[in-house]
Design an enzyme around this catalytic site. Structure first.
Site, PDB file in Angstrom:
ATOM      1  N   LYS A  48       0.792  -1.234   0.000  1.00 26.77           N
ATOM      2  CA  LYS A  48       0.000   0.000   0.000  1.00 26.77           C
ATOM      3  C   LYS A  48       0.830   1.292   0.000  1.00 26.77           C
ATOM      4  O   LYS A  48       0.333   2.369   0.335  1.00 26.77           O
ATOM      5  CB  LYS A  48      -1.010   0.041   1.176  1.00 26.77           C
ATOM      6  CG  LYS A  48      -1.821  -1.213   1.390  1.00 26.77           C
ATOM      7  CD  LYS A  48      -2.284  -1.906   0.137  1.00 26.77           C
ATOM      8  CE  LYS A  48      -3.345  -1.186  -0.641  1.00 26.77           C
ATOM      9  NZ  LYS A  48      -3.712  -1.959  -1.879  1.00 26.77           N
ATOM     10  N   HIS A 106       6.928  -7.354  -2.333  1.00 24.18           N
ATOM     11  CA  HIS A 106       6.774  -6.680  -1.033  1.00 24.18           C
ATOM     12  C   HIS A 106       7.759  -7.276  -0.024  1.00 24.18           C
ATOM     13  O   HIS A 106       7.693  -6.973   1.160  1.00 24.18           O
ATOM     14  CB  HIS A 106       5.355  -6.876  -0.486  1.00 24.18           C
ATOM     15  CG  HIS A 106       4.278  -6.146  -1.228  1.00 24.18           C
ATOM     16  ND1 HIS A 106       4.428  -4.863  -1.703  1.00 24.18           N
ATOM     17  CD2 HIS A 106       3.010  -6.516  -1.543  1.00 24.18           C
ATOM     18  CE1 HIS A 106       3.303  -4.493  -2.296  1.00 24.18           C
ATOM     19  NE2 HIS A 106       2.429  -5.471  -2.222  1.00 24.18           N
ATOM     20  N   SER A 132      -4.595   2.872   4.195  1.00 27.49           N
ATOM     21  CA  SER A 132      -4.812   2.221   2.907  1.00 27.49           C
ATOM     22  C   SER A 132      -4.885   0.695   3.096  1.00 27.49           C
ATOM     23  O   SER A 132      -5.731   0.012   2.492  1.00 27.49           O
ATOM     24  CB  SER A 132      -3.678   2.595   1.953  1.00 27.49           C
ATOM     25  OG  SER A 132      -3.884   2.033   0.690  1.00 27.49           O
TER      26      SER A 132
HETATM   27  N1  LIG Z   1      -1.371   7.287  -9.546  1.00 33.35           N
HETATM   28  C1  LIG Z   1      -1.493   7.251  -8.229  1.00 33.35           C
HETATM   29  N2  LIG Z   1      -1.296   8.372  -7.491  1.00 33.35           N
HETATM   30  C2  LIG Z   1      -1.425   8.353  -6.161  1.00 33.35           C
HETATM   31  N3  LIG Z   1      -1.771   7.249  -5.435  1.00 33.35           N
HETATM   32  C3  LIG Z   1      -1.986   6.120  -6.135  1.00 33.35           C
HETATM   33  C4  LIG Z   1      -1.859   6.046  -7.534  1.00 33.35           C
HETATM   34  N4  LIG Z   1      -2.138   4.779  -7.928  1.00 33.35           N
HETATM   35  C5  LIG Z   1      -2.431   4.100  -6.810  1.00 33.35           C
HETATM   36  N5  LIG Z   1      -2.358   4.897  -5.724  1.00 33.35           N
HETATM   37  C6  LIG Z   1      -2.659   4.558  -4.323  1.00 33.35           C
HETATM   38  O1  LIG Z   1      -1.716   3.628  -3.812  1.00 33.35           O
HETATM   39  C7  LIG Z   1      -2.374   2.797  -2.843  1.00 33.35           C
HETATM   40  C8  LIG Z   1      -2.263   1.352  -3.269  1.00 33.35           C
HETATM   41  O2  LIG Z   1      -0.940   0.973  -2.984  1.00 33.35           O
HETATM   42  P1  LIG Z   1      -0.184  -0.209  -3.738  1.00 33.35           P
HETATM   43  O3  LIG Z   1      -0.295  -0.022  -5.188  1.00 33.35           O
HETATM   44  O4  LIG Z   1       1.159  -0.261  -3.111  1.00 33.35           O
HETATM   45  O5  LIG Z   1      -1.045  -1.474  -3.297  1.00 33.35           O
HETATM   46  S1  LIG Z   1      -0.527  -2.999  -3.306  1.00 33.35           S
HETATM   47  O6  LIG Z   1       0.365  -3.160  -2.154  1.00 33.35           O
HETATM   48  O7  LIG Z   1       0.156  -3.261  -4.569  1.00 33.35           O
HETATM   49  O8  LIG Z   1      -1.778  -3.796  -3.145  1.00 33.35           O
HETATM   50  C9  LIG Z   1      -3.813   3.280  -2.753  1.00 33.35           C
HETATM   51  O9  LIG Z   1      -3.820   4.290  -1.761  1.00 33.35           O
HETATM   52  P2  LIG Z   1      -5.140   4.775  -0.974  1.00 33.35           P
HETATM   53  O10 LIG Z   1      -5.979   5.496  -1.962  1.00 33.35           O
HETATM   54  O11 LIG Z   1      -4.632   5.691   0.099  1.00 33.35           O
HETATM   55  O12 LIG Z   1      -5.781   3.550  -0.407  1.00 33.35           O
HETATM   56  C10 LIG Z   1      -4.000   3.846  -4.159  1.00 33.35           C
HETATM   57  O13 LIG Z   1      -5.070   4.724  -4.294  1.00 33.35           O
END
Ligand SMILES: Nc1ncnc2c1ncn2[C@@H]1O[C@H](COP(=O)(O)OS(=O)(=O)O)[C@@H](OP(=O)(O)O)[C@H]1O
Length: 290
Positions: A48, A106, A132
């Site tokens: 996340k 991860h 998240s």
């Molecule tokens: N382009 C972009 N810009 C900003 N934030 C983004 C973007 N893409 C994904 N996200 C946010 O990243 C969170 C998901 O994290 P991960 O991609 O690491 O998830 S995972 O571990 O692979 O399941 C999750 O955060 P939260 O919205 O706070 O839950 C996503 O919304």
């Protein structure tokens, strides 16, 4: 009687989810022996922290901002998940892919196969990461029981027992090794604040010469609003039997500071005290607001 039956069913269901969860946490046999090619790139994060965002940026850079090429397949197919094993035993598909590969993990650094050399690590402040994570647990039907409250998630984070281990050990482990291995260490908050600057850093790390307009185009393609609408980047291809989208979205908010809508003043003060103590030996410039 009915009540007893229902609670047995619920217990079994929860057990099942916990077992499935463990299969995500512990690397499958063989991961440590995985032989990376010199051309492979590893994108490493604590869950996340912005993994999917980093993946999309990297793929866009490697394809010089060509939208159609980046839409060739969903994220998990374009950039497989190293330690992924689905509950049915199927794996990420990585073993049938030829180098050069962009691979997601991860795993904490001590569990990453030694053959990897080039790594992009993204860290995100732990308060937003935990929020998240909590919402992800609510939507992901193979994560632990979704009724866990975010404040419990916060405690689990402090104790270091969320999936993939301690957030502290994770971010510190890659930070301390960043000069020994070739690790580009980036921060979610920096990327939100100045995506042109951070995408340029990533392109330089990947040794790609891109024009200013291509960088700006990539920033637009990988903005939260664009990725949320992109079926090849928003995990909408994952079936509803795994992601319960009535509980939460994968592309949920994508903001810095959403933790303020979740943490009470008391929880925040307790977390800050703990954070300052544990991070005192490792000055990673992580910010909680921008
Ligand atoms: N382009 C972009 N810009 C900003 N934030 C983004 C973007 N893409 C994904 N996200 C946010 O990243 C969170 C998901 O994290 P991960 O991609 O690491 O998830 S995972 O571990 O692979 O399941 C999750 O955060 P939260 O919205 O706070 O839950 C996503 O919304």
């Amino acid at each position: 009687m009915l009540h007893a039956r229902l609670s047995t069913l619920k217990r079994l269901f929860v057990e099942d989810r916990r077992k499935a969860h463990l299969s995500h946490i512990y690397p499958t046999i063989g991961v440590e022996k995985f032989q990376a090619s010199e051309e492979d790139l590893l994108i490493a994060t604590y869950p996340k922290a912005g993994t999917t965002w980093t993946q999309e940026v990297v793929d866009s850079i490697l394809n010089e901002g060509d939208v159609e090429k980046c839409k060739r397949a969903p994220t998990q197919v374009r950039m497989p998940f190293l330690e992924m094993t689905a509950p049915d035993g199927s794996s990420s598909g990585l073993e049938v892919m030829d180098p050069p590969r962009v691979i997601k993990t991860h795993l904490p650094i001590q569990l990453v196969p030694r053959s990897f050399w080039d790594v992009i690590y993204m860290a995100r402040n732990p308060k937003d990461t935990v929020v998240s994570y909590y919402h992800f647990d609510r939507m992901h039907l193979y994560q632990p029981e979704p009724t866990v409250h975010y404040s419990i998630c916060l405690v689990l984070c402090k104790m270091g027992i969320l999936g993939w281990g301690s957030w502290y050990d994770h971010v510190k482990g890659y930070w301390k090794e960043r000069h020994n291995k070739k690790i580009l260490y980036i921060l979610y908050e920096d990327m939100k604040e100045d995506p042109v600057r951070e995408v340029t850093r990533i392109a330089q790390f990947l040794k790609r010469q891109l024009s200013k307009s291509t960088i700006e185009h990539i920033v637009q393609m990988t903005a939260f609003s664009a990725m949320r609408e992109n079926p090849m980047a928003n995990y909408s291809t994952i079936p509803d039997t795994i992601f319960d989208r009535t509980a939460s979205e994968f592309m949920r908010k994508g903001e810095v500071g959403d933790w303020k809508n979740h943490f009470s003043a008391g929880e925040d003060a307790a977390f800050e005290e703990h954070y300052r103590k544990i991070m005192s030996d490792c000055p990673i410039p992580i910010r909680f607001t921008i």
